[in-house]
Design a protein around this motif. Structure first.
Motif, PDB file in Angstrom:
ATOM      1  N   LEU A  62     -32.576  -2.193  16.720  1.00  0.00           N
ATOM      2  CA  LEU A  62     -32.000  -1.444  17.831  1.00  0.00           C
ATOM      3  C   LEU A  62     -31.259  -0.210  17.343  1.00  0.00           C
ATOM      4  CD1 LEU A  62     -30.582  -4.307  20.094  1.00  0.00           C
ATOM      5  CD2 LEU A  62     -32.895  -3.338  20.038  1.00  0.00           C
ATOM      6  N   GLU A  63     -31.280   0.799  18.193  1.00  0.00           N
ATOM      7  CA  GLU A  63     -30.507   2.003  17.906  1.00  0.00           C
ATOM      8  C   GLU A  63     -29.015   1.707  18.081  1.00  0.00           C
ATOM      9  OE1 GLU A  63     -31.510   4.871  16.807  1.00  0.00           O
ATOM     10  OE2 GLU A  63     -33.643   4.313  16.774  1.00  0.00           O
ATOM     11  N   PRO A  64     -28.167   2.259  17.229  1.00  0.00           N
ATOM     12  CA  PRO A  64     -26.729   2.004  17.367  1.00  0.00           C
ATOM     13  C   PRO A  64     -26.195   2.308  18.759  1.00  0.00           C
ATOM     14  CG  PRO A  64     -27.182   3.093  15.288  1.00  0.00           C
ATOM     15  CD  PRO A  64     -28.473   3.097  16.054  1.00  0.00           C
ATOM     16  N   ALA A  65     -26.764   3.309  19.409  1.00  0.00           N
ATOM     17  CA  ALA A  65     -26.295   3.649  20.751  1.00  0.00           C
ATOM     18  C   ALA A  65     -26.601   2.543  21.753  1.00  0.00           C
ATOM     19  CB  ALA A  65     -26.945   4.948  21.212  1.00  0.00           C
ATOM     20  N   GLN A 104     -48.073  -6.464  21.063  1.00  0.00           N
ATOM     21  CA  GLN A 104     -47.795  -5.784  19.791  1.00  0.00           C
ATOM     22  C   GLN A 104     -46.316  -5.931  19.412  1.00  0.00           C
ATOM     23  OE1 GLN A 104     -50.317  -4.492  17.955  1.00  0.00           O
ATOM     24  NE2 GLN A 104     -51.649  -5.276  19.568  1.00  0.00           N
ATOM     25  N   PHE A 105     -45.889  -7.167  19.197  1.00  0.00           N
ATOM     26  CA  PHE A 105     -44.520  -7.441  18.791  1.00  0.00           C
ATOM     27  C   PHE A 105     -44.533  -7.907  17.339  1.00  0.00           C
ATOM     28  CE2 PHE A 105     -43.807  -8.904  23.417  1.00  0.00           C
ATOM     29  CZ  PHE A 105     -43.651  -7.593  23.834  1.00  0.00           C
ATOM     30  N   GLY A 106     -43.682  -7.332  16.524  1.00  0.00           N
ATOM     31  CA  GLY A 106     -43.553  -7.809  15.157  1.00  0.00           C
ATOM     32  C   GLY A 106     -42.715  -9.068  15.092  1.00  0.00           C
ATOM     33  N   PHE A 107     -42.726  -9.710  13.921  1.00  0.00           N
ATOM     34  CA  PHE A 107     -41.956 -10.948  13.769  1.00  0.00           C
ATOM     35  C   PHE A 107     -40.452 -10.721  13.953  1.00  0.00           C
ATOM     36  CE2 PHE A 107     -39.596 -13.968  11.128  1.00  0.00           C
ATOM     37  CZ  PHE A 107     -39.981 -15.150  11.730  1.00  0.00           C
ATOM     38  N   PRO A 108     -39.845  -9.649  13.393  1.00  0.00           N
ATOM     39  CA  PRO A 108     -38.409  -9.452  13.616  1.00  0.00           C
ATOM     40  C   PRO A 108     -38.045  -9.346  15.103  1.00  0.00           C
ATOM     41  CG  PRO A 108     -39.167  -8.059  11.828  1.00  0.00           C
ATOM     42  CD  PRO A 108     -40.401  -8.636  12.459  1.00  0.00           C
ATOM     43  N   ALA A 109     -38.901  -8.675  15.887  1.00  0.00           N
ATOM     44  CA  ALA A 109     -38.619  -8.553  17.320  1.00  0.00           C
ATOM     45  C   ALA A 109     -38.656  -9.907  18.000  1.00  0.00           C
ATOM     46  CB  ALA A 109     -39.622  -7.609  17.977  1.00  0.00           C
ATOM     47  N   MET A 110     -39.598 -10.765  17.622  1.00  0.00           N
ATOM     48  CA  MET A 110     -39.681 -12.077  18.237  1.00  0.00           C
ATOM     49  C   MET A 110     -38.543 -12.981  17.774  1.00  0.00           C
ATOM     50  SD  MET A 110     -42.021 -11.377  20.175  1.00  0.00           S
ATOM     51  CE  MET A 110     -41.914 -12.927  21.049  1.00  0.00           C
ATOM     52  N   ALA A 111     -38.101 -12.809  16.532  1.00  0.00           N
ATOM     53  CA  ALA A 111     -36.936 -13.563  16.062  1.00  0.00           C
ATOM     54  C   ALA A 111     -35.694 -13.168  16.849  1.00  0.00           C
ATOM     55  CB  ALA A 111     -36.733 -13.320  14.567  1.00  0.00           C
ATOM     56  N   MET A 112     -35.550 -11.880  17.130  1.00  0.00           N
ATOM     57  CA  MET A 112     -34.421 -11.401  17.923  1.00  0.00           C
ATOM     58  C   MET A 112     -34.485 -11.939  19.349  1.00  0.00           C
ATOM     59  SD  MET A 112     -33.257  -7.458  18.711  1.00  0.00           S
ATOM     60  CE  MET A 112     -34.793  -7.108  19.595  1.00  0.00           C
ATOM     61  N   ALA A 113     -35.680 -11.899  19.942  1.00  0.00           N
ATOM     62  CA  ALA A 113     -35.842 -12.370  21.319  1.00  0.00           C
ATOM     63  C   ALA A 113     -35.569 -13.861  21.423  1.00  0.00           C
ATOM     64  CB  ALA A 113     -37.251 -12.056  21.806  1.00  0.00           C
ATOM     65  N   SER A 114     -36.091 -14.653  20.489  1.00  0.00           N
ATOM     66  CA  SER A 114     -35.871 -16.101  20.550  1.00  0.00           C
ATOM     67  C   SER A 114     -34.410 -16.454  20.322  1.00  0.00           C
ATOM     68  CB  SER A 114     -36.754 -16.810  19.529  1.00  0.00           C
ATOM     69  OG  SER A 114     -36.402 -16.446  18.202  1.00  0.00           O
ATOM     70  N   ALA A 115     -33.724 -15.701  19.437  1.00  0.00           N
ATOM     71  CA  ALA A 115     -32.301 -15.951  19.209  1.00  0.00           C
ATOM     72  C   ALA A 115     -31.489 -15.641  20.457  1.00  0.00           C
ATOM     73  CB  ALA A 115     -31.808 -15.109  18.033  1.00  0.00           C
ATOM     74  N   ALA A 116     -31.780 -14.524  21.111  1.00  0.00           N
ATOM     75  CA  ALA A 116     -31.075 -14.174  22.348  1.00  0.00           C
ATOM     76  C   ALA A 116     -31.333 -15.218  23.428  1.00  0.00           C
ATOM     77  CB  ALA A 116     -31.512 -12.799  22.825  1.00  0.00           C
ATOM     78  N   SER A 117     -32.561 -15.708  23.502  1.00  0.00           N
ATOM     79  CA  SER A 117     -32.916 -16.719  24.490  1.00  0.00           C
ATOM     80  C   SER A 117     -32.152 -18.016  24.249  1.00  0.00           C
ATOM     81  CB  SER A 117     -34.426 -16.983  24.439  1.00  0.00           C
ATOM     82  OG  SER A 117     -34.787 -18.033  25.309  1.00  0.00           O
ATOM     83  N   ASN A 118     -32.047 -18.425  22.997  1.00  0.00           N
ATOM     84  CA  ASN A 118     -31.338 -19.668  22.701  1.00  0.00           C
ATOM     85  C   ASN A 118     -29.842 -19.549  22.958  1.00  0.00           C
ATOM     86  OD1 ASN A 118     -33.350 -21.628  21.672  1.00  0.00           O
ATOM     87  ND2 ASN A 118     -33.774 -20.017  20.201  1.00  0.00           N
ATOM     88  N   LEU A 119     -29.279 -18.389  22.723  1.00  0.00           N
ATOM     89  CA  LEU A 119     -27.865 -18.191  23.043  1.00  0.00           C
ATOM     90  C   LEU A 119     -27.640 -18.232  24.544  1.00  0.00           C
ATOM     91  CD1 LEU A 119     -26.702 -15.419  20.537  1.00  0.00           C
ATOM     92  CD2 LEU A 119     -26.061 -17.834  20.565  1.00  0.00           C
ATOM     93  N   ALA A 120     -28.540 -17.616  25.301  1.00  0.00           N
ATOM     94  CA  ALA A 120     -28.408 -17.630  26.761  1.00  0.00           C
ATOM     95  C   ALA A 120     -28.588 -19.035  27.318  1.00  0.00           C
ATOM     96  CB  ALA A 120     -29.424 -16.678  27.387  1.00  0.00           C
ATOM     97  N   PHE A 121     -29.372 -19.858  26.613  1.00  0.00           N
ATOM     98  CA  PHE A 121     -29.583 -21.231  27.073  1.00  0.00           C
ATOM     99  C   PHE A 121     -28.292 -22.040  27.026  1.00  0.00           C
ATOM    100  CE2 PHE A 121     -31.076 -25.642  26.673  1.00  0.00           C
ATOM    101  CZ  PHE A 121     -31.969 -25.688  27.738  1.00  0.00           C
ATOM    102  N   ALA A 122     -27.329 -21.602  26.217  1.00  0.00           N
ATOM    103  CA  ALA A 122     -26.052 -22.310  26.120  1.00  0.00           C
ATOM    104  C   ALA A 122     -25.136 -22.031  27.301  1.00  0.00           C
ATOM    105  CB  ALA A 122     -25.340 -21.921  24.825  1.00  0.00           C
ATOM    106  N   ALA A 156     -36.436 -11.039  27.387  1.00  0.00           N
ATOM    107  CA  ALA A 156     -37.105  -9.811  27.813  1.00  0.00           C
ATOM    108  C   ALA A 156     -36.205  -8.595  27.652  1.00  0.00           C
ATOM    109  CB  ALA A 156     -37.552  -9.954  29.266  1.00  0.00           C
ATOM    110  N   THR A 157     -34.911  -8.764  27.896  1.00  0.00           N
ATOM    111  CA  THR A 157     -33.978  -7.640  27.782  1.00  0.00           C
ATOM    112  C   THR A 157     -33.894  -7.132  26.346  1.00  0.00           C
ATOM    113  OG1 THR A 157     -32.664  -8.448  29.649  1.00  0.00           O
ATOM    114  CG2 THR A 157     -31.598  -6.902  28.141  1.00  0.00           C
ATOM    115  N   LEU A 193     -34.901  -3.451  25.008  1.00  0.00           N
ATOM    116  CA  LEU A 193     -33.987  -2.591  24.254  1.00  0.00           C
ATOM    117  C   LEU A 193     -34.625  -2.114  22.953  1.00  0.00           C
ATOM    118  CD1 LEU A 193     -30.568  -4.446  24.689  1.00  0.00           C
ATOM    119  CD2 LEU A 193     -31.261  -2.282  25.727  1.00  0.00           C
ATOM    120  N   ALA A 194     -35.548  -2.922  22.406  1.00  0.00           N
ATOM    121  CA  ALA A 194     -36.243  -2.544  21.179  1.00  0.00           C
ATOM    122  C   ALA A 194     -37.408  -1.604  21.445  1.00  0.00           C
ATOM    123  CB  ALA A 194     -36.743  -3.792  20.457  1.00  0.00           C
TER     124      ALA A 194
END
Length: 232
Positions: A42-45, A133-151, A168-169, A173-174
């Motif tokens: 992600l961009e710092p902004a 066309q998603f790379g592995f880092p993007a999917m790791a980020m998405a799955s981590a965000a999803s698991n946090l939201a599941f809490a 999806a968000t 953002l990526a």
């Protein structure tokens, strides 16, 4: 903890302490994965923080559960004057005391990392299967965000809702489109639900068959040990 007590005789307090420790390790690892991948993609902004700060925060998130676990082992000293509380504290801190050697702590971190990386691999394979066309880092980020939201206290119906929205968000953002982002979120959730249902069904069938065999064996033994009424 209830299943551990029924299956293995583990004291409820000990099982609860192990569960809390596992969830702390999971939370720290998922936060670390999310922050590291966000710093990379992600961009710092977009996040408001620099990649360097996100990297430091990810390291702190990874180490925080270990530091908390070391503090848990001191609960027994603080409750030494109250026997019941001391026993409960000993049970609650049992899992943490098993992590005292540095080697054991490292193995616990590696095991936790492998679990959540496996979840990221599943997400990436789902994306590959639909041609996203998603790379592995993007999917790791998405799955981590999803698991946090599941809490969150509100996880929707059958886990549908905030986890998929967070997934999806983060992909959006990526720089990825909403449609494949939402599609992969729903498909990955479906794959995990079907897998869990399959394992649960297999476990239930195995337990049912084993109980039936034990009952049948017990019945045979009872018949064999019954007194004989024939001639001596």
């Amino acid at each position: 903890p209830l299943m551990m007590k029924r299956a293995y005789g583990t004291p409820f307090g000990q099982g609860a302490g192990i569960l809390i420790l596992c969830r702390l390790m999971d939370f720290g690892m998922v936060v670390a994965i999310l922050l590291l991948t966000a710093a990379w993609l992600l961009e710092p902004a977009a996040v408001g923080w620099s990649p360097g700060l996100l990297g430091v925060l990810s390291l702190l998130a990874l180490l925080a559960p270990i530091l908390i676990a070391r503090r848990l082992t001191r609960l027994q000293r603080l409750t030494s004057g109250w026997p019941r509380l001391e026993e409960l504290a000993a049970q609650m801190s049992h899992g943490a005391s098993m992590m005292d050697p540095p080697r054991q702590r490292l193995l616990t971190i590696l095991l936790t990392l492998s679990i959540w990386m496996a979840h990221a691999v599943i997400a990436w394979l789902v994306a590959v299967a639909i041609g996203a066309q998603f790379g592995f880092p993007a999917m790791a980020m998405a799955s981590a965000a999803s698991n946090l939201a599941f809490a969150l206290p509100i996880s929707g119906v059958a886990g549908l809702g905030p986890p998929q929205a967070a997934w999806a968000t983060m992909l959006n953002l990526a720089g990825h489109a909403w449609t494949p982002a939402i599609t992969t979120a729903l498909l990955c959730h479906g794959v995990l639900l079907l897998t869990l249902f399959g394992f649960g069904l297999a476990f239930w069938m195995g337990q049912t068959l084993s109980i039936g065999k034990v009952a049948e064996s017990k019945g045979s033994d009872d018949q064999g040990s019954a007194p004989s009424h024939g001639h001596r």
